[in-house]
Design a protein around this motif. Structure first.
Motif, PDB file in Angstrom:
ATOM      1  N   LEU A 120       1.368  -0.696  -0.064  1.00 45.78           N
ATOM      2  CA  LEU A 120      -0.137  -0.076  -0.110  1.00 45.78           C
ATOM      3  C   LEU A 120       0.987   1.572   0.535  1.00 45.78           C
ATOM      4  O   LEU A 120       2.245   1.254   0.014  1.00 45.78           O
ATOM      5  N   ASP A 121       0.078   2.066  -0.276  1.00 45.36           N
ATOM      6  CA  ASP A 121       0.825   3.520   0.148  1.00 45.36           C
ATOM      7  C   ASP A 121       0.219   4.182  -0.012  1.00 45.36           C
ATOM      8  O   ASP A 121      -0.638   3.504   1.213  1.00 45.36           O
ATOM      9  N   SER A 122       0.650   5.393   1.215  1.00 41.34           N
ATOM     10  CA  SER A 122      -0.338   6.302   1.894  1.00 41.34           C
ATOM     11  C   SER A 122      -2.059   6.471   1.961  1.00 41.34           C
ATOM     12  O   SER A 122      -2.335   6.255   2.951  1.00 41.34           O
ATOM     13  N   GLN A 123      -1.586   6.879   0.500  1.00 40.86           N
ATOM     14  CA  GLN A 123      -2.896   7.077   0.137  1.00 40.86           C
ATOM     15  C   GLN A 123      -4.117   6.107   0.912  1.00 40.86           C
ATOM     16  O   GLN A 123      -5.009   6.530   0.813  1.00 40.86           O
ATOM     17  N   LEU A 124      -3.383   4.917  -0.093  1.00 35.28           N
ATOM     18  CA  LEU A 124      -4.521   4.151   0.104  1.00 35.28           C
ATOM     19  C   LEU A 124      -4.836   3.408   1.450  1.00 35.28           C
ATOM     20  O   LEU A 124      -5.949   3.184   1.396  1.00 35.28           O
ATOM     21  N   CYS A 125      -3.626   2.999   2.015  1.00 32.50           N
ATOM     22  CA  CYS A 125      -4.164   3.377   3.869  1.00 32.50           C
ATOM     23  C   CYS A 125      -4.673   4.318   4.364  1.00 32.50           C
ATOM     24  O   CYS A 125      -5.770   3.064   4.988  1.00 32.50           O
ATOM     25  N   HIS A 126      -4.843   5.227   3.863  1.00 26.91           N
ATOM     26  CA  HIS A 126      -5.381   5.544   4.518  1.00 26.91           C
ATOM     27  C   HIS A 126      -6.934   5.648   4.345  1.00 26.91           C
ATOM     28  O   HIS A 126      -8.006   5.709   4.639  1.00 26.91           O
ATOM     29  N   HIS A 127      -7.171   4.969   2.459  1.00 28.32           N
ATOM     30  CA  HIS A 127      -8.286   4.890   2.661  1.00 28.32           C
ATOM     31  C   HIS A 127      -9.366   3.610   3.186  1.00 28.32           C
ATOM     32  O   HIS A 127      -9.989   4.124   3.762  1.00 28.32           O
ATOM     33  N   HIS A 128      -8.311   2.853   3.008  1.00 30.02           N
ATOM     34  CA  HIS A 128      -9.012   1.228   4.028  1.00 30.02           C
ATOM     35  C   HIS A 128      -8.798   2.100   5.582  1.00 30.02           C
ATOM     36  O   HIS A 128     -10.689   1.094   5.739  1.00 30.02           O
ATOM     37  N   LEU A 129      -8.376   3.117   5.887  1.00 32.16           N
ATOM     38  CA  LEU A 129      -8.472   3.047   7.281  1.00 32.16           C
ATOM     39  C   LEU A 129      -9.947   4.055   7.675  1.00 32.16           C
ATOM     40  O   LEU A 129     -10.808   3.546   8.081  1.00 32.16           O
ATOM     41  N   ASP A 130     -10.246   4.581   6.898  1.00 33.66           N
ATOM     42  CA  ASP A 130     -11.973   5.567   6.625  1.00 33.66           C
ATOM     43  C   ASP A 130     -12.779   4.551   6.628  1.00 33.66           C
ATOM     44  O   ASP A 130     -13.728   5.534   6.801  1.00 33.66           O
ATOM     45  N   ALA A 131     -12.996   3.250   5.318  1.00 31.44           N
ATOM     46  CA  ALA A 131     -13.658   3.051   5.161  1.00 31.44           C
ATOM     47  C   ALA A 131     -13.765   1.576   5.848  1.00 31.44           C
ATOM     48  O   ALA A 131     -14.814   1.287   5.859  1.00 31.44           O
ATOM     49  N   ILE A 132     -12.573   1.743   6.915  1.00 33.63           N
ATOM     50  CA  ILE A 132     -13.129   1.160   8.474  1.00 33.63           C
ATOM     51  C   ILE A 132     -13.688   1.888   9.520  1.00 33.63           C
ATOM     52  O   ILE A 132     -14.702   1.534   9.733  1.00 33.63           O
ATOM     53  N   MET A 133     -13.018   3.424   9.618  1.00 32.11           N
ATOM     54  CA  MET A 133     -14.228   3.725  10.483  1.00 32.11           C
ATOM     55  C   MET A 133     -15.389   4.428  10.841  1.00 32.11           C
ATOM     56  O   MET A 133     -16.427   4.357  11.540  1.00 32.11           O
ATOM     57  N   ALA A 134     -15.876   4.382   9.034  1.00 30.47           N
ATOM     58  CA  ALA A 134     -17.051   5.282   8.662  1.00 30.47           C
ATOM     59  C   ALA A 134     -17.857   4.022   9.087  1.00 30.47           C
ATOM     60  O   ALA A 134     -18.775   4.793   9.906  1.00 30.47           O
TER      61      ALA A 134
END
Length: 134
Positions: free
Chosen positions: A85-99
């Protein structure tokens, strides 16, 4: 709020805050193209906690659905972690977990009124949004 619901609520709060802390401390900057090196042991432990919450949420269908979505995205994160993962995709996955965790917390707290419940995105809408199809 009954005891079972209260316990589940605080477990969801713990998970949300934990994923948020990971995002703020370990995931790099949101717009980086640098690799993201998360601690897969920590993500695995949180994934197990998500599964435990899902089991506790059996009597609460709307909360269970939100937790299913969080589990799905956590699985995607673990499948690509570490190093893919790059940082952008990692953040995307974390956002998709937190929502969905935030949605579960809102539902468990009893602060959902009928108007917001009817406008909440369905799992299919969240997936289309996550894939960028909207």
């Amino acid at each position: 709020m009954n005891t079972e619901r209260s316990q589940l609520y605080y477990n969801c709060v713990f998970l949300h805050v934990s994923f948020q802390a990971i995002q703020h401390s370990m995931a790099g900057k949101k717009n980086d193209s640098l690799p993201c090196w998360l601690d897969t042991n920590l993500i695995g432990m949180l994934s197990r906690e998500l599964h435990n919450c899902r089991e506790q949420a059996a009597p609460f269908a709307d909360t269970r659905d939100a937790l299913d979505t969080a589990i799905y995205h956590c699985g995607l994160l673990l499948a690509q972690c570490p190093g893919s993962l790059d940082s952008q995709l990692c953040h995307h996955h974390l956002d998709a977990i937190m929502a969905p965790l935030k949605e579960a917390m809102t539902r468990l707290s009893g602060n959902v009124n009928r108007a917001s419940a009817s406008t909440a995105p369905s799992p299919g809408q969240r997936l289309r949004s996550w894939l960028g199809w909207q």
